[in-house]
Design an enzyme around this catalytic site. Sequence first.
Site, PDB file in Angstrom:
ATOM      1  N   ARG A 469       0.886  -1.237   0.224  1.00 25.93           N
ATOM      2  CA  ARG A 469      -0.062  -0.248  -0.103  1.00 25.93           C
ATOM      3  C   ARG A 469       0.820   1.307   0.022  1.00 25.93           C
ATOM      4  O   ARG A 469       1.981   1.272  -0.165  1.00 25.93           O
ATOM      5  CB  ARG A 469      -1.080   0.002   1.269  1.00 25.93           C
ATOM      6  CG  ARG A 469      -0.246   0.057   2.549  1.00 25.93           C
ATOM      7  CD  ARG A 469      -1.184  -0.065   3.748  1.00 25.93           C
ATOM      8  NE  ARG A 469      -0.571   0.244   5.039  1.00 25.93           N
ATOM      9  CZ  ARG A 469      -0.852  -0.578   6.101  1.00 25.93           C
ATOM     10  NH1 ARG A 469      -1.863  -1.563   6.057  1.00 25.93           N
ATOM     11  NH2 ARG A 469      -0.467  -0.399   7.207  1.00 25.93           N
ATOM     12  N   ASP A 470       0.348   2.529   0.190  1.00 24.27           N
ATOM     13  CA  ASP A 470       0.887   3.690  -0.038  1.00 24.27           C
ATOM     14  C   ASP A 470       1.670   3.828   1.589  1.00 24.27           C
ATOM     15  O   ASP A 470       1.472   4.876   2.195  1.00 24.27           O
ATOM     16  CB  ASP A 470       0.006   4.691  -0.217  1.00 24.27           C
ATOM     17  CG  ASP A 470      -1.134   4.899   0.946  1.00 24.27           C
ATOM     18  OD1 ASP A 470      -1.244   4.065   1.738  1.00 24.27           O
ATOM     19  OD2 ASP A 470      -1.774   5.873   1.213  1.00 24.27           O
ATOM     20  N   GLU A 471       2.605   3.142   1.877  1.00 29.39           N
ATOM     21  CA  GLU A 471       3.252   2.854   2.941  1.00 29.39           C
ATOM     22  C   GLU A 471       4.700   2.471   2.955  1.00 29.39           C
ATOM     23  O   GLU A 471       5.616   3.269   2.466  1.00 29.39           O
ATOM     24  CB  GLU A 471       2.616   2.520   4.283  1.00 29.39           C
ATOM     25  CG  GLU A 471       3.057   2.636   5.780  1.00 29.39           C
ATOM     26  CD  GLU A 471       2.169   2.193   6.626  1.00 29.39           C
ATOM     27  OE1 GLU A 471       2.682   2.383   7.941  1.00 29.39           O
ATOM     28  OE2 GLU A 471       0.892   1.922   6.190  1.00 29.39           O
ATOM     29  N   ASP A 478       7.964  -2.907  14.232  1.00 29.43           N
ATOM     30  CA  ASP A 478       7.789  -3.957  13.332  1.00 29.43           C
ATOM     31  C   ASP A 478       8.986  -4.969  13.301  1.00 29.43           C
ATOM     32  O   ASP A 478       9.162  -6.393  13.628  1.00 29.43           O
ATOM     33  CB  ASP A 478       7.171  -4.035  12.209  1.00 29.43           C
ATOM     34  CG  ASP A 478       5.946  -3.064  11.980  1.00 29.43           C
ATOM     35  OD1 ASP A 478       5.892  -2.278  12.891  1.00 29.43           O
ATOM     36  OD2 ASP A 478       4.899  -3.578  11.469  1.00 29.43           O
ATOM     37  N   TRP A 538       9.044   0.672  19.802  1.00 27.22           N
ATOM     38  CA  TRP A 538       9.270   1.095  18.427  1.00 27.22           C
ATOM     39  C   TRP A 538      10.709   1.588  18.601  1.00 27.22           C
ATOM     40  O   TRP A 538      11.694   1.094  17.868  1.00 27.22           O
ATOM     41  CB  TRP A 538       8.282   2.123  17.785  1.00 27.22           C
ATOM     42  CG  TRP A 538       7.293   1.491  17.065  1.00 27.22           C
ATOM     43  CD1 TRP A 538       7.023   1.417  15.971  1.00 27.22           C
ATOM     44  CD2 TRP A 538       6.252   0.806  17.754  1.00 27.22           C
ATOM     45  NE1 TRP A 538       5.933   0.816  15.585  1.00 27.22           N
ATOM     46  CE2 TRP A 538       5.217   0.362  16.834  1.00 27.22           C
ATOM     47  CE3 TRP A 538       5.971   0.211  18.968  1.00 27.22           C
ATOM     48  CZ2 TRP A 538       4.095  -0.421  17.077  1.00 27.22           C
ATOM     49  CZ3 TRP A 538       4.849  -0.555  19.491  1.00 27.22           C
ATOM     50  CH2 TRP A 538       3.932  -0.795  18.263  1.00 27.22           C
ATOM     51  N   GLU A 757      -1.378  -8.371   8.767  1.00 26.91           N
ATOM     52  CA  GLU A 757      -1.205  -7.125   9.863  1.00 26.91           C
ATOM     53  C   GLU A 757      -2.185  -7.404  11.059  1.00 26.91           C
ATOM     54  O   GLU A 757      -2.000  -6.988  12.062  1.00 26.91           O
ATOM     55  CB  GLU A 757      -1.440  -5.895   9.058  1.00 26.91           C
ATOM     56  CG  GLU A 757      -1.408  -4.689  10.092  1.00 26.91           C
ATOM     57  CD  GLU A 757      -1.535  -3.269   9.249  1.00 26.91           C
ATOM     58  OE1 GLU A 757      -1.115  -2.257   9.500  1.00 26.91           O
ATOM     59  OE2 GLU A 757      -2.259  -3.359   8.080  1.00 26.91           O
TER      60      GLU A 757
END
Length: 900
Positions: A469-471, A478, A538, A757
């Site tokens: 996708r747009d990522e 992750d 993160w 996801e």
Amino acid sequence: MRLVVERLRTEYKKNPIGIGLLNPRLSWILNSSEQNVSQTAYQVTVAMNSGDLENGKNLFWDSGKQHSDQSIHVLYKGPALHASQRVYWQVQVWDNHGNRAVSDFATWEMGLLEISDWSADWITVPWTEDISKSEPCPYFRKVFGARKRIRSARVYASALGLYELEINGQKVGNEVFTPGWTNYHKRLQYQVYDVTDQVKQGDNAIGAIVGDGWYRGHFGWWEDNRNEYGNQLGLLLQLRLEFEDGSVDWILTDSSWEASKGPILKSDIYNGETYDAGLEMMGWSTAQFDDKEWTPVALLDHSKDTLIASEGEKVRKVRTLQPKQLFTTSKGEQVFDLGQNMVGWVRLKVQGSKGDTVSLRFAEVLDQDGNFYTDNLRNIECIDKYTLKGEGEEVYEPRFTFHGFRYVLVDGYPGELSLESLEGIVVHSDMPQIGYFECSDPMINQLQSNIEWGQRGNFLDVPTDCPQRDERLGWTGDAQVFAPTASFNFNTAPFFTKWLKDLASEQREDGSVPWVVPNNIRDGGGTGWSDGFGATGWADAAVIIPWTTYLSYGDQQVLETQFGSMKAWVDYMIHHAGNSYVFDYGFHFGDWLSFAEYYTYNYNAPDYGYAGAHTDKALIATAYFYHSAGILLKTARILEQNEEVKRLNELLPKIKKAWNEEFMTRSGRLVSSTQAAYAIGLCFDLVAADKKEIIARRLADDVAYFGHLTTGFLGTPVLNFALSDFGKLDLAYQLLHNDRYPSWLYAITQGATTIWERWDGIKPDGEFQTIGMNSFNHYAYGSIGDWLYSRVVGISIDEAQPGYKNIIFQPHIGGKLTYAKASIHTMYGRVSADWEVAETISYNLEIPPNSTAEVWLDEHKVQEVKLDGEVLESKRAINDESKFKIKLGSGNYKLTWVKK
């Protein structure tokens, strides 16, 4: 085979060229048919040619005989090497059985080591471009003469954008997506290619195509997401020609080069490529090509100070997949099924008239009616378009875009499609696969396959969250949770070494780490939650991934390199926790996407981390504060940072005390009574000793009550460890075998070939999760792979002797499995284990030379333990409170025992 020394590597690579380290590290493995083999001494010799090395004369460096068992990461300590210098090396070793072995020759070659080694100019297009959209890819070329017979030829190249080179009509190298994705403002990689066989004496031509790529292309989900690093594409190249007489000539990018537009009309990582074959310039990279319509290039004023040698694994076209099915949907669309969710592109074969245009669209799944589904791709086109030139069969594949897909919709194809009309080209960082897992349950084997394919798809120069996708961004959380599993499956050391340096370069002065690396999220990407920095779980990638790399590969240098970054993040938490020692400052994702039995996901909701199994974010943040500070303490001890050791020894008990006082009642209940909270508390060793049994029971009660997991991104990696390591193995296996939502196997019942996801990317009623965030290739939940290797089969790392110098075998036999096996090609050689349950339990082990092992069995579960048919003597078995321990040297062994 008494003793053999083989698999010589320089910085993890076989005969590399373009090394940027002045003192590279050398590794080798021993092979022997004898048991209990260890290296007692080694001697490395280096020479300028193989003849001198063979004769032992004119040696450039001789380490002398070193009485040491070190066979990995041996530091070159010879004279300083200069740019482009090639050396030959070999090693001889002695073992504890009196054997001696000498290796074959190996080589390494230096890259360009100083900015002054770069004499070329940056060049760019001479025409005006509309930088608000994707423009045609520029082509650059130069004709040059090689006046003498050539001994060797090397190209050193980089680009602002992505580039592909050709010499005399042939592609240079087998890499794609060069120069890779880094923090271009501070770090720009260059590549080195051996083109000796492509350059000939006489007239030659060299050419390059440059695309937008990450440098100035469209990426990210927010507005104005182009031109992140710059507005102008550029090429920098030096071709070094060394002739037989020893003289050297250089061909450089400068004002003598020429440029033209070509058939690539649009090239965008997200939106795809548009290619008009009618505009092809046949032979454009040959000396004979007529380039009178080409235009002299413009010089570009851009620094060379950020240039660095490539360190990560090359991104390559790794394999080809043939379609499994071609069908027509109920909407009348023709769709290919590749049978595997993959990353890359398709190679199209087509024949038709000039001007015919074929469109290729890509999707991961079909909808309930069997139609092509792309809503989850969000705001991208994801289309490749090819216009034919009309000259027989034509073959097309794009250069500077990639897609995440299983299904391909073909529109406008002239003639009749067949299964031979296209094939999938799988692209990823070409990391050697080192780990293999298999068991008696086909569903779990498919889970392992899904984990591996998720890693392939998302390890494309950076560890992305998703590839479709747009990522497609380098989300730190992750990567952090998946790093141990990733390092079992593939050799990730060069990959993470490169990426961690980008992470350090993106840290703020206060030590805060961004959500994504390389960081292109500004002000939280428009989410309104945060400025995009400082989320625990993160940001802790800065500490946890260097430690994981050290443990997996025995690589102390990564700790040395990253220590400043590791310390800076821990210092950030120390500062903001203050005297309370509870870290609750700023935004945190928490146990992202944890289970919610009844809730409606709202893409515009202010807090994605909330779900039915909500865990207090300060509880998790403080737990990670303690965990990362603990890793930093162990790192400081290894690096002999004594002041830091003293400081952290004083700090850690205070954090632990604060966590217990803030988040646990006197009766042993956590303020968030969730699986994630209990599992994190146990696995991070935060729970006070007198409360561990209570906490483990509460975790078990919760799992038993739900009958399934309820964890998200941070709770899932530790959940089964907490259960199996604290006496609840049956529940861990219950979760592993569960195939109902939510579980690891549920997605497989829905046809998944990669990790999702969301636990419910496709809901039990067949509906999709929200289009706002629903990737079907997202590896975070694949972190269970670590448990499959280290607990189910039982191949574990000894922190005191990392890199599998000493292996801990601790099988956790249970569930419905009748056998399980795994192997890992470590820095010392192949480690393997397999167990099978019959009348007795058998456990076969393989320990490589120069390694040792300990087998840990639960004492209360075993009786009459035999080693290779002989009942173990007491002197070889060491009993403590809970474990039956066996110490072994290298070799192959068979253990058997009767289950109590």
